[in-house]
Design an enzyme around this catalytic site. Structure first.
Site, PDB file in Angstrom:
ATOM      1  N   LYS A 254       1.010  -1.509   0.007  1.00 15.57           N
ATOM      2  CA  LYS A 254       0.149  -0.285  -0.158  1.00 15.57           C
ATOM      3  C   LYS A 254       1.213   1.215   0.066  1.00 15.57           C
ATOM      4  O   LYS A 254       1.681   0.998   0.209  1.00 15.57           O
ATOM      5  CB  LYS A 254      -1.096   0.098   1.612  1.00 15.57           C
ATOM      6  CG  LYS A 254      -2.897  -1.073   0.797  1.00 15.57           C
ATOM      7  CD  LYS A 254      -3.088  -0.872   1.911  1.00 15.57           C
ATOM      8  CE  LYS A 254      -4.094  -1.880   1.397  1.00 15.57           C
ATOM      9  NZ  LYS A 254      -5.003  -1.574   2.830  1.00 15.57           N
ATOM     10  N   ARG A 288      -3.494  -9.918   6.110  1.00 14.03           N
ATOM     11  CA  ARG A 288      -4.134 -10.118   3.802  1.00 14.03           C
ATOM     12  C   ARG A 288      -3.075  -9.730   2.626  1.00 14.03           C
ATOM     13  O   ARG A 288      -2.550  -8.525   3.628  1.00 14.03           O
ATOM     14  CB  ARG A 288      -5.276  -8.923   3.624  1.00 14.03           C
ATOM     15  CG  ARG A 288      -5.830  -9.413   2.582  1.00 14.03           C
ATOM     16  CD  ARG A 288      -6.919  -8.350   2.190  1.00 14.03           C
ATOM     17  NE  ARG A 288      -7.888  -8.400   0.628  1.00 14.03           N
ATOM     18  CZ  ARG A 288      -7.061  -7.835   0.398  1.00 14.03           C
ATOM     19  NH1 ARG A 288      -6.282  -6.906   0.606  1.00 14.03           N
ATOM     20  NH2 ARG A 288      -7.801  -7.680  -1.292  1.00 14.03           N
TER      21      ARG A 288
END
Ligand code: PT1
Length: 308
Positions: A254, A288
């Protein structure tokens, strides 16, 4: 656990290691043992370079369809590397992504759930906010509903509570909507507000008949948050433990990793793993990730340290 810590000469150097609570998540008729952290592998069925979805594309068509053989192979690699959950998503929710039509989301995800269910004896997760997609995915064999909108769409709570063996749910915090969430956001106290939001959604779930042992929570890294907000949430992740539920984190590749390292998406593995180690130490139960092999190594290192 406590005995092991007491036997060391320098107690509580890593205090969170002693604070981890363990859970067993009930997901459909399956149970997921969370006494040590588990890895959720991402299987994005979206034409999206961020998520590698583009690599799963079949050659033809204007709408996006995945090649079943490529999906099976990608899943096989993740399962062999130690993923205990596969998360199938047909709507990109990264910053700036547009919504996807219901028919398109169904056509992307349901055949994939069916094919994975036929092949793998692990937890299957559907990453969606649509109650129609949830219902179809559950019928096709999904065990877990992972909703970045925390079951806030009309009818979603009811679908997640349906049946004798309802799915597990992951409730995530987001401020705004994916398309615009990184344009404006504001918090007085990001940790307190995320905890308060999740507490309300957990209460709403319980009121709708979803049992507590089927619920996970997620602070929603990158969803309507600055890099500073994301790192405050990571630092204070133990604060989420007050909800007494398993914690899922999604950090992989991210922008919060890019913001600190200055690296593009395809060079964020080391930063993602470093952040993952911190999240594990702070009590995360499920990670995740796109990079299952490296994440499972991080989990093993964490676990060895926790058990030392
Ligand atoms: C997540 C998550 C998710 N993230 C859960 N589901 C995405 N439960 C999709 C960026 O800042 O964290 N938890 N489903 C992917 N979304 C993003 C958000 C991808 C932000 C990238 C960014 O780069």
């Amino acid at each position: 656990m406590a005995g092991r810590l007491e036997s060391t000469s320098a107690p509580l150097l890593l205090p969170h290691l002693s604070l981890r609570k363990t859970y067993t998540l009930q997901a459909g008729e399956r149970q997921l043992d969370l006494s040590s952290p588990v890895c959720m592998g991402i299987l994005n069925i979206t034409p999206d370079s961020f998520s590698d979805g583009a690599e799963l594309a079949s050659a033809d068509g204007t709408s996006f369809r995945s090649d079943p053989e490529k999906v099976r192979q990608r899943a096989q690699v993740m399962v062999a590397a130690g993923a205990q959950i596969l998360d199938v998503g047909g709507e990109s929710t990264r910053p700036g992504a547009a919504a996807v039509a219901l028919d398109e989301e169904l056509a992307r995800t349901i055949p994939v759930i069916e094919l994975l269910r036929a092949e793998f004896d692990i937890l299957l997760s559907i990453d969606t906010s649509s109650p129609e997609v949830m219902r179809a995915a559950i019928a096709a064999g999904a065990d877990l509903v992972n909703d970045i909108r925390a079951l806030s769409n009309e009818g979603a709570l009811a679908v997640a509570a349906e049946g004798i063996n309802p799915p597990a749910v992951c409730l995530m915090h987001m401020q705004g909507q994916p398309r615009t969430m990184q344009q404006t956001y504001s918090y007085d106290d990001v940790v307190g507000e995320v905890v308060a939001f999740l507490r309300r959604r957990v209460a709403d779930c319980e009121a709708a008949g979803i049992e507590r042992n089927r619920i996970m929570i997620d602070p929603g890294f990158g969803f309507g948050k600055s890099a500073a907000h994301n790192y405050a949430l990571l630092k204070h992740l133990p604060g989420l433990q007050q909800l007494d539920l398993p914690i899922l984190v999604g950090i992989s590749r991210k922008s919060m990793i890019g913001a600190v390292t200055g690296r593009p998406v395809d060079q964020r593995l080391a930063g993602s793993i470093a952040a993952t180690a911190l999240a594990l130490q702070a009590g995360a139960h499920v990670v995740r990730t796109h990079d299952v092999e490296a994440t499972v190594d991080a989990i093993r290192i964490y676990q060895a340290c926790a058990e030392a």
